[in-house]
Structures are given as C-alpha cells and as structure tokens.
Write a protein that holds these residues in place. Structure first.
Motif, PDB file in Angstrom:
ATOM      1  N   VAL A 221       0.832  -1.208   0.000  1.00 10.38           N
ATOM      2  CA  VAL A 221       0.000   0.000   0.000  1.00 10.38           C
ATOM      3  C   VAL A 221       0.866   1.257   0.000  1.00 10.38           C
ATOM      4  O   VAL A 221       0.531   2.267  -0.628  1.00 10.38           O
ATOM      5  CB  VAL A 221      -0.970  -0.016   1.207  1.00 10.38           C
ATOM      6  CG1 VAL A 221      -1.587   1.366   1.429  1.00 10.38           C
ATOM      7  CG2 VAL A 221      -2.055  -1.058   0.992  1.00 10.38           C
ATOM      8  N   SER A 222       2.007   1.194   0.690  1.00 12.01           N
ATOM      9  CA  SER A 222       2.895   2.358   0.752  1.00 12.01           C
ATOM     10  C   SER A 222       3.855   2.425  -0.430  1.00 12.01           C
ATOM     11  O   SER A 222       4.713   3.316  -0.487  1.00 12.01           O
ATOM     12  CB  SER A 222       3.682   2.345   2.062  1.00 12.01           C
ATOM     13  OG  SER A 222       4.528   1.204   2.128  1.00 12.01           O
ATOM     14  N   GLY A 223       3.744   1.459  -1.351  1.00  7.43           N
ATOM     15  CA  GLY A 223       4.579   1.486  -2.546  1.00  7.43           C
ATOM     16  C   GLY A 223       5.932   0.831  -2.402  1.00  7.43           C
ATOM     17  O   GLY A 223       6.800   0.969  -3.274  1.00  7.43           O
ATOM     18  N   LYS A 224       6.139   0.076  -1.316  1.00  7.10           N
ATOM     19  CA  LYS A 224       7.437  -0.547  -1.068  1.00  7.10           C
ATOM     20  C   LYS A 224       7.524  -1.984  -1.593  1.00  7.10           C
ATOM     21  O   LYS A 224       8.592  -2.592  -1.539  1.00  7.10           O
ATOM     22  CB  LYS A 224       7.750  -0.540   0.432  1.00  7.10           C
ATOM     23  CG  LYS A 224       7.845   0.861   1.035  1.00  7.10           C
ATOM     24  CD  LYS A 224       8.074   0.765   2.536  1.00  7.10           C
ATOM     25  CE  LYS A 224       8.112   2.153   3.192  1.00  7.10           C
ATOM     26  NZ  LYS A 224       8.270   2.059   4.665  1.00  7.10           N
ATOM     27  N   LEU A 297      -7.210   3.627  -3.230  1.00  6.20           N
ATOM     28  CA  LEU A 297      -8.050   4.319  -2.244  1.00  6.20           C
ATOM     29  C   LEU A 297      -7.219   4.853  -1.081  1.00  6.20           C
ATOM     30  O   LEU A 297      -7.383   5.995  -0.648  1.00  6.20           O
ATOM     31  CB  LEU A 297      -9.126   3.370  -1.725  1.00  6.20           C
ATOM     32  CG  LEU A 297     -10.273   3.044  -2.680  1.00  6.20           C
ATOM     33  CD1 LEU A 297     -11.065   1.854  -2.169  1.00  6.20           C
ATOM     34  CD2 LEU A 297     -11.186   4.256  -2.854  1.00  6.20           C
ATOM     35  N   LEU A 298      -6.303   4.028  -0.575  1.00  2.00           N
ATOM     36  CA  LEU A 298      -5.523   4.423   0.593  1.00  2.00           C
ATOM     37  C   LEU A 298      -4.465   5.475   0.247  1.00  2.00           C
ATOM     38  O   LEU A 298      -4.240   6.411   1.024  1.00  2.00           O
ATOM     39  CB  LEU A 298      -4.876   3.189   1.219  1.00  2.00           C
ATOM     40  CG  LEU A 298      -5.864   2.214   1.875  1.00  2.00           C
ATOM     41  CD1 LEU A 298      -5.179   0.904   2.242  1.00  2.00           C
ATOM     42  CD2 LEU A 298      -6.504   2.825   3.112  1.00  2.00           C
ATOM     43  N   GLN A 299      -3.836   5.328  -0.900  1.00  2.00           N
ATOM     44  CA  GLN A 299      -2.832   6.326  -1.290  1.00  2.00           C
ATOM     45  C   GLN A 299      -3.483   7.670  -1.596  1.00  2.00           C
ATOM     46  O   GLN A 299      -2.909   8.721  -1.283  1.00  2.00           O
ATOM     47  CB  GLN A 299      -2.036   5.830  -2.500  1.00  2.00           C
ATOM     48  CG  GLN A 299      -1.043   4.726  -2.165  1.00  2.00           C
ATOM     49  CD  GLN A 299      -0.155   4.376  -3.328  1.00  2.00           C
ATOM     50  OE1 GLN A 299      -0.425   4.736  -4.475  1.00  2.00           O
ATOM     51  NE2 GLN A 299       0.924   3.639  -3.047  1.00  2.00           N
ATOM     52  N   HIS A 300      -4.663   7.653  -2.179  1.00  2.00           N
ATOM     53  CA  HIS A 300      -5.373   8.909  -2.460  1.00  2.00           C
ATOM     54  C   HIS A 300      -5.696   9.624  -1.153  1.00  2.00           C
ATOM     55  O   HIS A 300      -5.551  10.848  -1.040  1.00  2.00           O
ATOM     56  CB  HIS A 300      -6.657   8.614  -3.232  1.00  2.00           C
ATOM     57  CG  HIS A 300      -7.403   9.852  -3.645  1.00  2.00           C
ATOM     58  ND1 HIS A 300      -8.209  10.560  -2.794  1.00  2.00           N
ATOM     59  CD2 HIS A 300      -7.427  10.517  -4.845  1.00  2.00           C
ATOM     60  CE1 HIS A 300      -8.736  11.591  -3.429  1.00  2.00           C
ATOM     61  NE2 HIS A 300      -8.278  11.598  -4.676  1.00  2.00           N
ATOM     62  N   GLN A 301      -6.128   8.835  -0.140  1.00  2.00           N
ATOM     63  CA  GLN A 301      -6.454   9.443   1.144  1.00  2.00           C
ATOM     64  C   GLN A 301      -5.196   9.998   1.813  1.00  2.00           C
ATOM     65  O   GLN A 301      -5.204  11.090   2.379  1.00  2.00           O
ATOM     66  CB  GLN A 301      -7.108   8.422   2.068  1.00  2.00           C
ATOM     67  CG  GLN A 301      -7.583   8.985   3.405  1.00  2.00           C
ATOM     68  CD  GLN A 301      -8.751   9.931   3.233  1.00  2.00           C
ATOM     69  OE1 GLN A 301      -9.606   9.714   2.412  1.00  2.00           O
ATOM     70  NE2 GLN A 301      -8.764  11.005   4.005  1.00  2.00           N
ATOM     71  N   GLU A 302      -4.096   9.241   1.743  1.00  2.00           N
ATOM     72  CA  GLU A 302      -2.852   9.693   2.363  1.00  2.00           C
ATOM     73  C   GLU A 302      -2.350  10.991   1.702  1.00  2.00           C
ATOM     74  O   GLU A 302      -1.903  11.917   2.386  1.00  2.00           O
ATOM     75  CB  GLU A 302      -1.774   8.608   2.242  1.00  2.00           C
ATOM     76  CG  GLU A 302      -0.474   8.975   2.944  1.00  2.00           C
ATOM     77  CD  GLU A 302       0.534   7.858   2.854  1.00  2.00           C
ATOM     78  OE1 GLU A 302       1.703   8.099   3.274  1.00  2.00           O
ATOM     79  OE2 GLU A 302       0.192   6.761   2.394  1.00  2.00           O
ATOM     80  N   ALA A 303      -2.490  11.060   0.383  1.00  2.00           N
ATOM     81  CA  ALA A 303      -2.078  12.277  -0.321  1.00  2.00           C
ATOM     82  C   ALA A 303      -2.923  13.461   0.104  1.00  2.00           C
ATOM     83  O   ALA A 303      -2.427  14.595   0.232  1.00  2.00           O
ATOM     84  CB  ALA A 303      -2.194  12.060  -1.825  1.00  2.00           C
TER      85      ALA A 303
END
Length: 307
Positions: A221-224, A297-303
């Motif tokens: 989810v964090s792109g790692k 969904l989660l990355q959009h919210q984090e941004a």
C-alpha cells in the motif's frame, strides 16, 4: 468434568445450579460468536444431565453413563447432524422419535442441535411440536451463532443464554497459558476476540506467516512492494480472507473519508462474495484487482492528508 473454559464457567455454574434444583428448562438456546466454545458448554451440560453421580463441579466422569458418553455410545444422547448445509425436516423427525422413546439408562435424555439456525423452515416447524409438548426428562440444547435466524416462536420456547468471551485481560491470561512464546499484540483483534480461534492459530504455528502477510500488505500500500510479489505470496493462503479483512479494519480505524471507508468495505465484500460463488475464478487476477483498488483508495487518502 473436563476443565471448562474460564469465560464460560459462570454460565455453566448457573446451569448446574438449575439442574441440582430441578429447575432447568427443557429447551436451552446457547448463542454467541464463533470460537468461544458453545459446543463445549453444550457437551458439559449434556454430561451433567446424563451423569448418575453428579459432582460439585459437574459430571463425575466415571459412572457407567459417563463412560458410555465418553465412548460415543450413550443411547440417551442424540447429536443431530446433517449431510447438507441445512438441517432438514427428516433430521428433526428423527429427533422427535428419539425424544418419545424410553430412556435406556433410566435417566434423562439429551438432544443437541449444533448450528440450529441452519434448520429449514419445515424442520423448524417440526421442531415446534417437540418444544410445545416436551416429554418428561427430555432436554433439548440448541447451539447457534446467529440466533436471530431462528424464528421468534422457537426462541420464545427456549431458555436463552447469550455467551461471550469475557474480558481481553482474561483471554490474554488464558492464551498465555497455552503457549511458551509471547503473544503477538494483534492476535485477539485478528481473531475478533474468539479465544479458540486464537488458540488454534497458536497451535498451528501460522502466526508468523500472518504477521508477515500483514507487513507485506502495508509495504504494498505504501509502494514498497510490487503487486506481483504480494499476489504470489498471498494467493491460495487459507487465512487470506481473515488477513485482508483485518488489514482493512485497521485502515478503517484511521480518519478516512466516509465514502472511502465504504469503498474499502465494498471492494472487500465483493471479493469475498466472488471467491465463494464464482467457480473457476482466476484467484490471482481477482486478488490483483482488489489490491490495486485498495492501494489506490488508501494512497489517495494519504495524499489528501499531506496536502
């Protein structure tokens, strides 16, 4: 009596008191979530009712009746099973015939219906006849995870016991006694407070794999972590639905927008439904689609938080 789970002991003691005073209802409904030991309580109550030499803490375990029950050969105990997902009317008719016969050991007769909420409408209607006119000395124990799926008429004719797993501290102490290793902090939350599921995970040595899967999902989810790596690691895992559900639940505890909360839940529920209903589904492709949607969904919210 075999040792009763500590969170169920108070209920068993109340039932035992009713038995000793001759006040136990002829029909008992034990309900509660999965993994808390409902069947263990039903078995202990049946043992108590059939025992010829009842002790302060339950059945003696050594009389002829107890030995027959332990061997699975007690003629006055009926465990109602079904060859299908539902309990049909023929099974309940068998129960009715059993209840009307004479006791072989000249004592009580006990009938247990596991997953009583799976009875068909016809079976439930047939059971009502036994509930309305219970034979003397005959006891019926219904066990249910979803008691509201039973008709109100059946529930009203049973003495109802809503069971729970007790406090988190009590469960933690009990689970700590089941293993020599420290308990993972997420264990009870992951098992939705069900101590027997947590115990089974401890005994199966799957907890490290579960923790590794949760870490991998967080990395993705964090792109790692690459999607292909995550799908390869998770696809086919028999704990996958629970792992994904717990991971999403953790994210819902964060301050997500309502619409994104609903989108997360909908995506997960759709995946669960399709996994159960679509025969021959490409599971890796379905998992890839779900994970891609969750990440978006989660990355959009984090941004949005950072902006």
């Amino acid at each position: 009596m075999a040792e009763m789970y500590p969170w169920l002991l108070p209920v068993f003691q109340q039932l035992q008191g009713q038995v000793s005073r001759g006040q136990l209802a002829h029909a008992i409904l034990l309900s509660g979530p999965a993994g808390i030991g409902k069947m263990a309580l039903a078995d202990a109550l049946a043992a108590l009712l059939l025992c010829k030499n009842q002790q302060i803490d339950g059945a003696c375990g050594t009389c002829k009746s107890c030995l027959l029950r332990q061997a699975g050969n007690h003629a006055d105990l009926l465990m109602l099973h079904s060859d299908t997902n539902n309990i049909g009317v023929d099974a309940v008719r068998q129960l009715t015939r059993f209840s009307q016969g004479a006791s072989q050991q000249h004592g009580s007769k006990v009938m247990i219906i596991p997953a009583a909420d799976s009875m068909t409408e016809a079976a439930a209607n047939a059971l009502l006849k036994t509930l309305e006119e219970p034979p003397a000395g005959c006891y019926l124990v219904l066990v249910s995870q979803n008691p509201l799926q039973l008709s109100a008429t059946i529930r009203s004719r049973c003495q109802q016991w809503q069971l729970s797993a007790g406090s988190a501290a009590q469960l933690h102490d009990w689970l700590s006694g089941q293993t020599d290793t420290p308990l993972p902090p997420f264990l009870l939350d992951y098992c939705q407070g069900a101590p027997l599921k947590a115990q089974a995970l401890l005994q199966s040595n799957k907890l490290e794999a579960v923790n590794a899967s949760l870490t991998l999902l967080a990395d993705y989810v964090s792109g790692k972590a690459e999607l292909s790596r995550v799908v390869k690691a998770l696809d086919g895992d028999d704990e996958l639905a629970g792992i994904l559900g717990f991971f999403i639940k953790q994210r819902l505890s964060s301050p997500l927008e309502f619409i994104r909360q609903q989108a997360l839940l909908t995506a997960y529920q759709r995946w669960c439904r399709d996994a159960a209903l679509i025969i021959g589904q490409n599971s890796a492709l379905a998992l890839s689609s779900l994970l891609t949607e969750l990440q978006s969904l989660l990355q959009h919210q984090e941004a949005k938080w950072k902006s």
